[in-house]
Design a protein around this motif. Structure first.
Motif, mmCIF file in Angstrom:
data_model
loop_
_atom_site.group_PDB
_atom_site.id
_atom_site.type_symbol
_atom_site.label_atom_id
_atom_site.label_comp_id
_atom_site.label_asym_id
_atom_site.label_seq_id
_atom_site.Cartn_x
_atom_site.Cartn_y
_atom_site.Cartn_z
ATOM 1 N N GLU A 91 0.813 -1.217 0.000
ATOM 2 C CA GLU A 91 0.000 0.000 0.000
ATOM 3 C C GLU A 91 0.844 1.264 0.000
ATOM 4 O OE1 GLU A 91 -4.075 -1.320 2.252
ATOM 5 O OE2 GLU A 91 -2.381 -0.761 3.522
ATOM 6 N N SER A 92 1.943 1.259 0.738
ATOM 7 C CA SER A 92 2.784 2.457 0.816
ATOM 8 C C SER A 92 4.190 2.070 1.238
ATOM 9 C CB SER A 92 2.207 3.457 1.830
ATOM 10 O OG SER A 92 2.261 2.937 3.145
ATOM 11 N N GLU A 94 7.846 4.172 2.697
ATOM 12 C CA GLU A 94 8.516 5.412 3.086
ATOM 13 C C GLU A 94 9.984 5.128 3.368
ATOM 14 O OE1 GLU A 94 8.500 8.658 6.772
ATOM 15 O OE2 GLU A 94 7.226 6.874 6.833
ATOM 16 N N ARG A 108 9.994 1.916 5.673
ATOM 17 C CA ARG A 108 8.772 1.436 6.325
ATOM 18 C C ARG A 108 7.709 1.235 5.257
ATOM 19 N NH1 ARG A 108 8.036 5.418 9.632
ATOM 20 N NH2 ARG A 108 9.190 4.435 11.345
ATOM 21 N N TRP A 109 7.042 0.080 5.287
ATOM 22 C CA TRP A 109 6.029 -0.201 4.287
ATOM 23 C C TRP A 109 4.831 -0.885 4.918
ATOM 24 C CZ3 TRP A 109 6.389 -5.514 2.020
ATOM 25 C CH2 TRP A 109 7.476 -6.248 2.519
ATOM 26 N N THR A 110 3.691 -0.752 4.252
ATOM 27 C CA THR A 110 2.445 -1.284 4.812
ATOM 28 C C THR A 110 1.722 -2.141 3.792
ATOM 29 O OG1 THR A 110 1.170 0.659 4.110
ATOM 30 C CG2 THR A 110 2.144 0.720 6.316
ATOM 31 N N SER A 123 -3.727 -4.408 9.267
ATOM 32 C CA SER A 123 -2.769 -3.785 8.355
ATOM 33 C C SER A 123 -1.393 -3.995 8.956
ATOM 34 C CB SER A 123 -3.063 -2.294 8.192
ATOM 35 O OG SER A 123 -2.113 -1.705 7.336
ATOM 36 N N ASP A 125 2.468 -3.201 9.394
ATOM 37 C CA ASP A 125 3.451 -2.118 9.288
ATOM 38 C C ASP A 125 4.831 -2.740 9.430
ATOM 39 O OD1 ASP A 125 5.205 0.055 9.819
ATOM 40 O OD2 ASP A 125 3.527 1.272 10.486
ATOM 41 N N THR A 127 9.013 -2.497 9.102
ATOM 42 C CA THR A 127 10.205 -1.653 9.040
ATOM 43 C C THR A 127 11.392 -2.546 8.709
ATOM 44 O OG1 THR A 127 9.309 -0.110 10.676
ATOM 45 C CG2 THR A 127 11.675 -0.013 10.244
ATOM 46 N N ALA A 145 7.494 -6.882 11.475
ATOM 47 C CA ALA A 145 6.208 -6.558 10.860
ATOM 48 C C ALA A 145 5.192 -6.582 11.993
ATOM 49 C CB ALA A 145 5.845 -7.570 9.787
ATOM 50 N N GLY A 147 1.226 -5.725 13.424
ATOM 51 C CA GLY A 147 -0.178 -5.451 13.191
ATOM 52 C C GLY A 147 -0.946 -5.657 14.476
#
Length: 215
Positions: A91-92, A94, A108-110, A123, A125, A127, A145, A147
């Protein structure tokens, strides 16, 4: 984490492809149980001498040949901020720093995780921190990871090897944590599906320019 990687309904880590994740068989344990005594398990993938967690119950190793230049494949894999453009489950992303990926780089990604019997929908998250890297040859990253009600610690290794017909991209990932260790078959399945999907997406994205020129 290494790489949790979950896709919506077929799902996966580095890990659960939900960032994690996946493989129906714990290669080391199953191989030891059924292989002849003379069989030797394949060595784990490594980058600059470092690999995955050797005794992790949740692990998967796989690979694919991609008919594209190594520089193209490497760019897609290491330009992490562009992952959402070719990996639907992400989804994203950073970057937690600037410049090309190097040792110590973090991002960092989701991604969403669908509900399964042992884990609720959440979801994830992730790193990831690059621990080892060799330009156009290998990458190893690790990290958690997290959640709702879930934490997975992943280690993810990638190797890139020129071969006849293109480049063989090989990957191996392990996940550890109480939730995945509580349901190893499901966690391995998810990890397998996630890594296989990641490789298919990478192959499609890397080979797309040549296909477009052909048309």
């Amino acid at each position: 984490m290494g790489c949790p990687y979950l896709s919506p309904p077929p799902w996966s880590a580095t890990g659960i492809r939900a960032a994690l994740v996946t493989a129906p068989v714990v290669l080391g344990l199953l191989g030891a149980a059924v292989a002849p005594a003379v069989a030797v398990a394949p060595a784990s993938l490594a980058c600059r001498g470092e690999g995955v967690v050797p005794d992790a119950l949740v692990r998967h190793r796989t690979g694919i040949v991609i008919d594209a230049p190594l520089r193209t494949i490497w760019k897609l894999q290491t330009d992490v901020e562009r992952w959402p453009s070719w990996q639907a489950p992400v989804e994203s992303v950073e970057r937690l720093g600037r410049g090309p990926l190097r040792r110590g780089s973090a991002f960092r990604w989701t991604m969403p995780i669908p509900p399964i019997p042992s884990i609720p929908a959440t979801s994830l998250d992730v790193t990831s921190t690059v621990r080892q890297i060799k330009h156009h040859a290998c990458i190893r990253w690790t990290g958690p990871a997290i959640g709702e009600g879930l934490r997975i610690d992943g280690v993810h290794v990638w190797n890139f090897t020129p071969v006849k017909g293109g480049v063989r991209v090989s990957t191996e990932e392990t996940h550890t944590g109480p939730q995945v260790d509580a349901d190893v078959p499901t966690a391995n399945m998810l990890l397998r599906e996630g890594l296989e999907a990641w490789l298919r997406d990478l192959k499609a994205a890397a080979e797309a320019p040549a296909r477009n020129q052909a048309h």
